[in-house]
Design a protein around this motif. Structure first.
Motif, PDB file in Angstrom:
ATOM      1  N   LYS A  16      -2.765  80.669 -14.525  1.00  0.00           N
ATOM      2  CA  LYS A  16      -2.734  81.869 -13.910  1.00  0.00           C
ATOM      3  C   LYS A  16      -3.517  83.577 -14.147  1.00  0.00           C
ATOM      4  O   LYS A  16      -3.458  84.304 -13.050  1.00  0.00           O
ATOM      5  N   VAL A  17      -3.102  83.363 -15.526  1.00  0.00           N
ATOM      6  CA  VAL A  17      -3.458  84.520 -16.236  1.00  0.00           C
ATOM      7  C   VAL A  17      -4.400  84.523 -16.626  1.00  0.00           C
ATOM      8  O   VAL A  17      -5.648  85.764 -16.503  1.00  0.00           O
ATOM      9  N   ILE A  18      -5.873  83.523 -16.298  1.00  0.00           N
ATOM     10  CA  ILE A  18      -7.047  83.628 -16.050  1.00  0.00           C
ATOM     11  C   ILE A  18      -8.109  84.205 -15.498  1.00  0.00           C
ATOM     12  O   ILE A  18      -8.929  84.235 -15.499  1.00  0.00           O
ATOM     13  N   VAL A  19      -7.475  84.140 -14.200  1.00  0.00           N
ATOM     14  CA  VAL A  19      -8.011  84.170 -12.523  1.00  0.00           C
ATOM     15  C   VAL A  19      -7.436  85.578 -13.064  1.00  0.00           C
ATOM     16  O   VAL A  19      -8.431  86.261 -11.994  1.00  0.00           O
ATOM     17  N   LEU A  20      -6.680  86.165 -13.125  1.00  0.00           N
ATOM     18  CA  LEU A  20      -6.351  87.362 -13.788  1.00  0.00           C
ATOM     19  C   LEU A  20      -7.831  88.246 -14.485  1.00  0.00           C
ATOM     20  O   LEU A  20      -7.853  89.338 -13.437  1.00  0.00           O
ATOM     21  N   VAL A  21      -7.393  87.319 -15.308  1.00  0.00           N
ATOM     22  CA  VAL A  21      -8.686  88.121 -16.446  1.00  0.00           C
ATOM     23  C   VAL A  21     -10.136  87.963 -15.729  1.00  0.00           C
ATOM     24  O   VAL A  21     -10.852  89.486 -15.499  1.00  0.00           O
TER      25      VAL A  21
ATOM     26  N   GLN B 256     -14.828  84.802  -9.582  1.00  0.00           N
ATOM     27  CA  GLN B 256     -15.911  83.522  -7.726  1.00  0.00           C
ATOM     28  C   GLN B 256     -15.014  84.323  -6.769  1.00  0.00           C
ATOM     29  O   GLN B 256     -15.365  84.323  -5.297  1.00  0.00           O
ATOM     30  N   LEU B 257     -13.126  83.901  -6.864  1.00  0.00           N
ATOM     31  CA  LEU B 257     -12.558  84.441  -5.609  1.00  0.00           C
ATOM     32  C   LEU B 257     -12.261  86.070  -5.432  1.00  0.00           C
ATOM     33  O   LEU B 257     -12.277  86.060  -4.576  1.00  0.00           O
ATOM     34  N   ASN B 258     -13.128  86.754  -6.173  1.00  0.00           N
ATOM     35  CA  ASN B 258     -12.376  87.824  -6.573  1.00  0.00           C
ATOM     36  C   ASN B 258     -14.298  88.483  -5.218  1.00  0.00           C
ATOM     37  O   ASN B 258     -14.240  88.971  -4.933  1.00  0.00           O
TER      38      ASN B 258
ATOM     39  N   LEU C   3      -9.557  80.051  -0.297  1.00  0.00           N
ATOM     40  CA  LEU C   3      -8.842  79.000  -0.203  1.00  0.00           C
ATOM     41  C   LEU C   3      -9.568  77.984  -0.460  1.00  0.00           C
ATOM     42  O   LEU C   3      -8.530  77.441  -1.207  1.00  0.00           O
ATOM     43  N   ALA C   4     -10.961  78.062  -0.632  1.00  0.00           N
ATOM     44  CA  ALA C   4     -11.432  76.466  -0.771  1.00  0.00           C
ATOM     45  C   ALA C   4     -11.734  76.952  -2.659  1.00  0.00           C
ATOM     46  O   ALA C   4     -11.407  75.627  -3.282  1.00  0.00           O
ATOM     47  N   TRP C   5     -11.770  77.923  -3.275  1.00  0.00           N
ATOM     48  CA  TRP C   5     -11.230  77.767  -4.563  1.00  0.00           C
ATOM     49  C   TRP C   5     -10.257  77.378  -4.457  1.00  0.00           C
ATOM     50  O   TRP C   5      -9.997  76.880  -6.226  1.00  0.00           O
TER      51      TRP C   5
END
Length: 247
Positions: free
Chosen positions: A182-187, A199-201, A213-215
Motif C-alpha cells: 500500500k505504501v509503495i503505491v503512494l510513494v 502508472q496508476l497516477n 482498475l486493470a492495474w
C-alpha cells in the motif's frame, strides 16, 4: 469450482451488473477492464513497472524484517527493551502510510532510498509486534529444558526458536507485505517516475477508470501469487514437524 474462483466470478458479475445499471464511462464494464488489462500485459508495461515496484518492496521489506526480528526478539526476552521499544512500535502502528510516503518523498527525493525506507517504516512496527508476541508465547518449559541440557545457541535457534516463531514470522510477513504494497503505491504516486503507482497516477490523470482498475487487478494478482504460491508453501514446509508430532 473452488471458493476463491467462485468469489472472483461473483465479484465480476456484480461489477458488470452495476456497470450496466449505472451506464457511465466512470463505471466501465468487465469487457473494457479486460481490454485494458490485456493491453497493459501485451505492450510490456506491466512487466517493466511491476519489476521496479517488486524490487522496491523486496528491499524495503528485507530491511524491515531484519530490524523487526531483532527488535521483536529483544523485546520479548528483556523487560527493559520491551518498555523502551513499545512506544516506538505503537507510534509506528498509528502513523498512516500516507505520512511515511510524504515524508520520505520530502527527505529522500526520487532516489531508491525513498521507497525502500518508506516500506520499511510502514512494515517494521507490525512485524516487530507479531514477533514479540510470538516470543512471549513460547513455552517456558522448553526454554528451561534448553538451559538444563545446555543446548548451543545454534541448536536453540534451529530446534526451538525458529519452529516456535514460525507462525508469528509468517503472520508478520503477510501483514508487513500488505502494508508495504500500500505504501509503495503512494510513494510512486507522489514522488517517482516509474512503478505501478506511477502508472496508476497517469491513468487517474487521464480519467481512465478502466486502466486504474486493470492495474489494480494486476497488482492483486501478484499479491495472490505471492500468498498462494510462496508464503503458504513455505508455511507448510515450516509446519511439517507439527504434523509429524501429531501422528
Amino acid at each position: 469450482m473452488g471458493p476463491a474462483a467462485l468469489f472472483v466470478v461473483l465479484a465480476a458479475a456484480a461489477w458488470q451488473l452495476m456497470a450496466v445499471l449505472v451506464d457511465s464511462v466512470l463505471v466501465p464494464g468487465v469487457g473494457d477492464v479486460a481490454g485494458e488489462l490485456v493491453g497493459i500485459v501485451v505492450d510490456g508495461s506491466f512487466a517493466q513497472h511491476l519489476g521496479i515496484t517488486v524490487l522496491r518492496v523486496a528491499l524495503g521489506f528485507a530491511l524491515a524484517f531484519v530490524v523487526a526480528v531483532a527488535a521483536g526478539i529483544a523485546m520479548g526476552r528483556n523487560e527493559f527493551v520491551r518498555r523502551f521499544g513499545e512506544p516506538a512500535v505503537l507510534l509506528g502502528l498509528t502513523i498512516p502510510g500516507l505520512v511515511w510516503a510524504l515524508l520520505c518523498v520530502i527527505w529522500f527525493g526520487v532516489g531508491l532510498a525513498n521507497p525502500v525506507i518508506a516500506v520499511a517504516l510502514s512494515s517494521a512496527p507490525a512485524l516487530a509486534l507479531t514477533i514479540y508476541q510470538g516470543v512471549r508465547s513460547v513455552d517456558p518449559d522448553l526454554l528451561e529444558m534448553a538451559h538444563v541440557y545446555r543446548f548451543s545457541r545454534t541448536t536453540r535457534l534451529r530446534r526451538l526458536w525458529l519452529p516456535a516463531l514460525a507462525p508469528s514470522l509468517f503472520a508478520g510477513a503477510r501483514l508487513g507485505l500488505s502494508l508495504g504494497w500500500k505504501v509503495i503505491v503512494l510513494v510512486e504516486v507522489f514522488g517517482m517516475s516509474s512503478g505501478v503507482g506511477y502508472q496508476l497516477n497517469n491513468a487517474f490523470a487521464e480519467q481512465n477508470v478502466a486502466a486504474v482498475l486493470a492495474w489494480t487487478l494486476l497488482f492483486a494478482v501478484v499479491m495472490a501469487v505471492l500468498e498462494y504460491g510462496v508464503l503458504q508453501g513455505l508455511e507448510r514446509r515450516a509446519g511439517r514437524w507439527r504434523k509429524a508430532v501429531i501422528v
